[in-house]
Motif scaffolding. Structure first.
Motif, PDB file in Angstrom:
ATOM      1  N   LEU A  28       0.834  -1.205   0.000  1.00  0.00           N
ATOM      2  CA  LEU A  28       0.000   0.000   0.000  1.00  0.00           C
ATOM      3  C   LEU A  28       0.867   1.252   0.000  1.00  0.00           C
ATOM      4  CD1 LEU A  28      -2.698   1.503   0.203  1.00  0.00           C
ATOM      5  CD2 LEU A  28      -2.582   1.165   2.686  1.00  0.00           C
ATOM      6  N   ASP A  29       1.896   1.269   0.822  1.00  0.00           N
ATOM      7  CA  ASP A  29       2.809   2.418   0.855  1.00  0.00           C
ATOM      8  C   ASP A  29       3.425   2.659  -0.521  1.00  0.00           C
ATOM      9  OD1 ASP A  29       2.332   2.770   3.564  1.00  0.00           O
ATOM     10  OD2 ASP A  29       4.156   1.734   4.201  1.00  0.00           O
ATOM     11  N   SER A  30       3.857   1.577  -1.174  1.00  0.00           N
ATOM     12  CA  SER A  30       4.473   1.708  -2.500  1.00  0.00           C
ATOM     13  C   SER A  30       3.475   2.243  -3.519  1.00  0.00           C
ATOM     14  CB  SER A  30       5.007   0.351  -2.974  1.00  0.00           C
ATOM     15  OG  SER A  30       6.046  -0.082  -2.143  1.00  0.00           O
ATOM     16  N   LEU A  31       2.261   1.711  -3.516  1.00  0.00           N
ATOM     17  CA  LEU A  31       1.240   2.157  -4.478  1.00  0.00           C
ATOM     18  C   LEU A  31       0.891   3.626  -4.268  1.00  0.00           C
ATOM     19  CD1 LEU A  31      -1.081  -0.982  -4.425  1.00  0.00           C
ATOM     20  CD2 LEU A  31       0.444  -0.268  -6.275  1.00  0.00           C
ATOM     21  N   ALA A  32       0.745   4.032  -3.021  1.00  0.00           N
ATOM     22  CA  ALA A  32       0.419   5.429  -2.731  1.00  0.00           C
ATOM     23  C   ALA A  32       1.567   6.337  -3.154  1.00  0.00           C
ATOM     24  CB  ALA A  32       0.101   5.606  -1.246  1.00  0.00           C
ATOM     25  N   GLN A  33       2.807   5.931  -2.850  1.00  0.00           N
ATOM     26  CA  GLN A  33       3.968   6.736  -3.252  1.00  0.00           C
ATOM     27  C   GLN A  33       4.042   6.876  -4.762  1.00  0.00           C
ATOM     28  OE1 GLN A  33       7.505   4.971  -1.591  1.00  0.00           O
ATOM     29  NE2 GLN A  33       7.903   6.813  -0.405  1.00  0.00           N
ATOM     30  N   LEU A  34       3.835   5.773  -5.473  1.00  0.00           N
ATOM     31  CA  LEU A  34       3.914   5.807  -6.934  1.00  0.00           C
ATOM     32  C   LEU A  34       2.833   6.689  -7.547  1.00  0.00           C
ATOM     33  CD1 LEU A  34       4.710   2.069  -7.653  1.00  0.00           C
ATOM     34  CD2 LEU A  34       6.227   4.018  -8.066  1.00  0.00           C
ATOM     35  N   SER A  35       1.698   6.790  -6.873  1.00  0.00           N
ATOM     36  CA  SER A  35       0.606   7.613  -7.394  1.00  0.00           C
ATOM     37  C   SER A  35       0.871   9.100  -7.187  1.00  0.00           C
ATOM     38  CB  SER A  35      -0.715   7.235  -6.728  1.00  0.00           C
ATOM     39  OG  SER A  35      -0.762   7.709  -5.391  1.00  0.00           O
ATOM     40  N   GLY A  36       1.765   9.416  -6.243  1.00  0.00           N
ATOM     41  CA  GLY A  36       2.023  10.815  -5.920  1.00  0.00           C
ATOM     42  C   GLY A  36       0.977  11.389  -4.976  1.00  0.00           C
ATOM     43  N   MET A  37       0.083  10.540  -4.493  1.00  0.00           N
ATOM     44  CA  MET A  37      -0.981  10.980  -3.585  1.00  0.00           C
ATOM     45  C   MET A  37      -0.593  10.629  -2.150  1.00  0.00           C
ATOM     46  SD  MET A  37      -4.141   9.354  -5.762  1.00  0.00           S
ATOM     47  CE  MET A  37      -5.489  10.313  -5.094  1.00  0.00           C
ATOM     48  N   THR A  38      -1.286  11.258  -1.207  1.00  0.00           N
ATOM     49  CA  THR A  38      -1.117  10.826   0.172  1.00  0.00           C
ATOM     50  C   THR A  38      -1.764   9.455   0.306  1.00  0.00           C
ATOM     51  OG1 THR A  38      -3.216  11.755   0.927  1.00  0.00           O
ATOM     52  CG2 THR A  38      -1.259  13.195   1.042  1.00  0.00           C
ATOM     53  N   LYS A  39      -1.363   8.720   1.322  1.00  0.00           N
ATOM     54  CA  LYS A  39      -1.953   7.406   1.529  1.00  0.00           C
ATOM     55  C   LYS A  39      -3.460   7.529   1.751  1.00  0.00           C
ATOM     56  CE  LYS A  39       0.326   4.748   4.296  1.00  0.00           C
ATOM     57  NZ  LYS A  39       0.819   3.931   5.430  1.00  0.00           N
ATOM     58  N   GLN A  40      -3.870   8.539   2.494  1.00  0.00           N
ATOM     59  CA  GLN A  40      -5.294   8.766   2.754  1.00  0.00           C
ATOM     60  C   GLN A  40      -6.049   8.999   1.452  1.00  0.00           C
ATOM     61  OE1 GLN A  40      -6.492  11.532   5.898  1.00  0.00           O
ATOM     62  NE2 GLN A  40      -7.882  12.503   4.446  1.00  0.00           N
ATOM     63  N   ALA A  41      -5.546   9.885   0.609  1.00  0.00           N
ATOM     64  CA  ALA A  41      -6.225  10.186  -0.657  1.00  0.00           C
ATOM     65  C   ALA A  41      -6.259   8.953  -1.557  1.00  0.00           C
ATOM     66  CB  ALA A  41      -5.531  11.348  -1.365  1.00  0.00           C
ATOM     67  N   TYR A  42      -5.163   8.205  -1.585  1.00  0.00           N
ATOM     68  CA  TYR A  42      -5.105   7.002  -2.409  1.00  0.00           C
ATOM     69  C   TYR A  42      -6.152   5.984  -1.948  1.00  0.00           C
ATOM     70  CZ  TYR A  42      -3.391   2.861  -4.771  1.00  0.00           C
ATOM     71  OH  TYR A  42      -3.302   1.740  -5.553  1.00  0.00           O
ATOM     72  N   ILE A  43      -6.213   5.731  -0.648  1.00  0.00           N
ATOM     73  CA  ILE A  43      -7.177   4.756  -0.114  1.00  0.00           C
ATOM     74  C   ILE A  43      -8.607   5.201  -0.387  1.00  0.00           C
ATOM     75  CG2 ILE A  43      -8.111   3.769   2.027  1.00  0.00           C
ATOM     76  CD1 ILE A  43      -5.194   3.750   3.082  1.00  0.00           C
ATOM     77  N   ILE A  44      -8.902   6.472  -0.161  1.00  0.00           N
ATOM     78  CA  ILE A  44     -10.265   6.971  -0.394  1.00  0.00           C
ATOM     79  C   ILE A  44     -10.650   6.794  -1.859  1.00  0.00           C
ATOM     80  CG2 ILE A  44     -11.683   9.068  -0.484  1.00  0.00           C
ATOM     81  CD1 ILE A  44     -10.228   9.959   2.109  1.00  0.00           C
ATOM     82  N   ASN A  45      -9.762   7.174  -2.775  1.00  0.00           N
ATOM     83  CA  ASN A  45     -10.072   7.034  -4.202  1.00  0.00           C
ATOM     84  C   ASN A  45     -10.286   5.577  -4.587  1.00  0.00           C
ATOM     85  OD1 ASN A  45      -9.936   9.750  -4.487  1.00  0.00           O
ATOM     86  ND2 ASN A  45      -8.239   9.763  -5.906  1.00  0.00           N
ATOM     87  N   ARG A  46      -9.458   4.681  -4.083  1.00  0.00           N
ATOM     88  CA  ARG A  46      -9.590   3.271  -4.439  1.00  0.00           C
ATOM     89  C   ARG A  46     -10.854   2.660  -3.838  1.00  0.00           C
ATOM     90  NH1 ARG A  46      -5.998   0.762  -8.021  1.00  0.00           N
ATOM     91  NH2 ARG A  46      -7.324  -0.926  -7.334  1.00  0.00           N
ATOM     92  N   VAL A  47     -11.123   2.961  -2.595  1.00  0.00           N
ATOM     93  CA  VAL A  47     -12.303   2.382  -1.936  1.00  0.00           C
ATOM     94  C   VAL A  47     -13.597   2.885  -2.578  1.00  0.00           C
ATOM     95  CG1 VAL A  47     -13.613   2.361   0.226  1.00  0.00           C
ATOM     96  CG2 VAL A  47     -11.166   1.927   0.263  1.00  0.00           C
ATOM     97  N   LEU A  48     -13.617   4.147  -2.955  1.00  0.00           N
ATOM     98  CA  LEU A  48     -14.813   4.726  -3.564  1.00  0.00           C
ATOM     99  C   LEU A  48     -14.837   4.546  -5.089  1.00  0.00           C
ATOM    100  CD1 LEU A  48     -15.146   7.993  -1.452  1.00  0.00           C
ATOM    101  CD2 LEU A  48     -16.295   5.786  -1.124  1.00  0.00           C
ATOM    102  N   LYS A  49     -13.905   3.725  -5.606  1.00  0.00           N
ATOM    103  CA  LYS A  49     -13.836   3.395  -7.036  1.00  0.00           C
ATOM    104  C   LYS A  49     -13.701   4.630  -7.925  1.00  0.00           C
ATOM    105  CE  LYS A  49     -16.153  -0.977  -6.477  1.00  0.00           C
ATOM    106  NZ  LYS A  49     -17.202  -1.880  -6.899  1.00  0.00           N
ATOM    107  N   LYS A  50     -12.934   5.587  -7.447  1.00  0.00           N
ATOM    108  CA  LYS A  50     -12.614   6.767  -8.247  1.00  0.00           C
ATOM    109  C   LYS A  50     -11.277   6.526  -8.931  1.00  0.00           C
ATOM    110  CE  LYS A  50     -14.956   9.995  -5.152  1.00  0.00           C
ATOM    111  NZ  LYS A  50     -14.758  11.142  -4.262  1.00  0.00           N
ATOM    112  N   ASP A  51     -11.043   7.210 -10.037  1.00  0.00           N
ATOM    113  CA  ASP A  51      -9.771   7.074 -10.735  1.00  0.00           C
ATOM    114  C   ASP A  51      -8.634   7.627  -9.890  1.00  0.00           C
ATOM    115  OD1 ASP A  51     -10.923   5.946 -12.983  1.00  0.00           O
ATOM    116  OD2 ASP A  51     -11.202   7.871 -13.977  1.00  0.00           O
ATOM    117  N   VAL A  52      -7.512   6.964  -9.980  1.00  0.00           N
ATOM    118  CA  VAL A  52      -6.283   7.470  -9.376  1.00  0.00           C
ATOM    119  C   VAL A  52      -5.503   8.113 -10.510  1.00  0.00           C
ATOM    120  CG1 VAL A  52      -4.129   6.856  -8.234  1.00  0.00           C
ATOM    121  CG2 VAL A  52      -6.253   5.720  -7.568  1.00  0.00           C
ATOM    122  N   VAL A  53      -5.470   9.435 -10.514  1.00  0.00           N
ATOM    123  CA  VAL A  53      -4.801  10.182 -11.576  1.00  0.00           C
ATOM    124  C   VAL A  53      -3.404  10.550 -11.086  1.00  0.00           C
ATOM    125  CG1 VAL A  53      -4.878  12.247 -13.011  1.00  0.00           C
ATOM    126  CG2 VAL A  53      -7.009  11.074 -12.391  1.00  0.00           C
TER     127      VAL A  53
END
Length: 108
Positions: A28-53
């Protein structure tokens, strides 16, 4: 203390927590880092099925470089790829997808 609001100007007052294995947390840490998002923003986007841009910036490029180096070292260490390596394969695919998207964005 100043309240931190979400992009829709809502105050995030609820806490949500869950347990993960150390390996899952590392992924999870790696995926959030690679996205350039905070871990919180990454988790929220993934859980709510929003695109990770992913927007290319120095932090994303550094995370990609570091992740490719980790992947390379891990692949050198392995004698063969098996079902036990699904996390590594997912990180390689995710990193490659981001890099391809950033490359296409530069060529537009």
């Amino acid at each position: 203390m100043k309240k931190t609001l979400d992009p829709k100007n809502r105050w995030r007052s609820k806490t949500v927590s869950f347990r993960m294995s150390p390996e899952e947390a590392e992924q999870l840490d790696s995926l959030a880092q690679l996205s350039g998002m905070t871990k919180q923003a990454y988790i929220i986007n993934r859980v709510l099925k929003k695109d990770v841009v992913v927007n290319g910036n120095p932090r994303v490029y550094k995370a990609l470089r570091n992740q490719f180096q980790v992947n390379y070292e891990e692949l050198k260490r392995l004698e063969k790829i098996s079902d036990d390596n699904t996390e590594l394969l997912e990180l390689i695919l995710y990193s490659s997808t981001i890099l391809k998207g950033l490359k296409e964005g530069v060529n537009d």
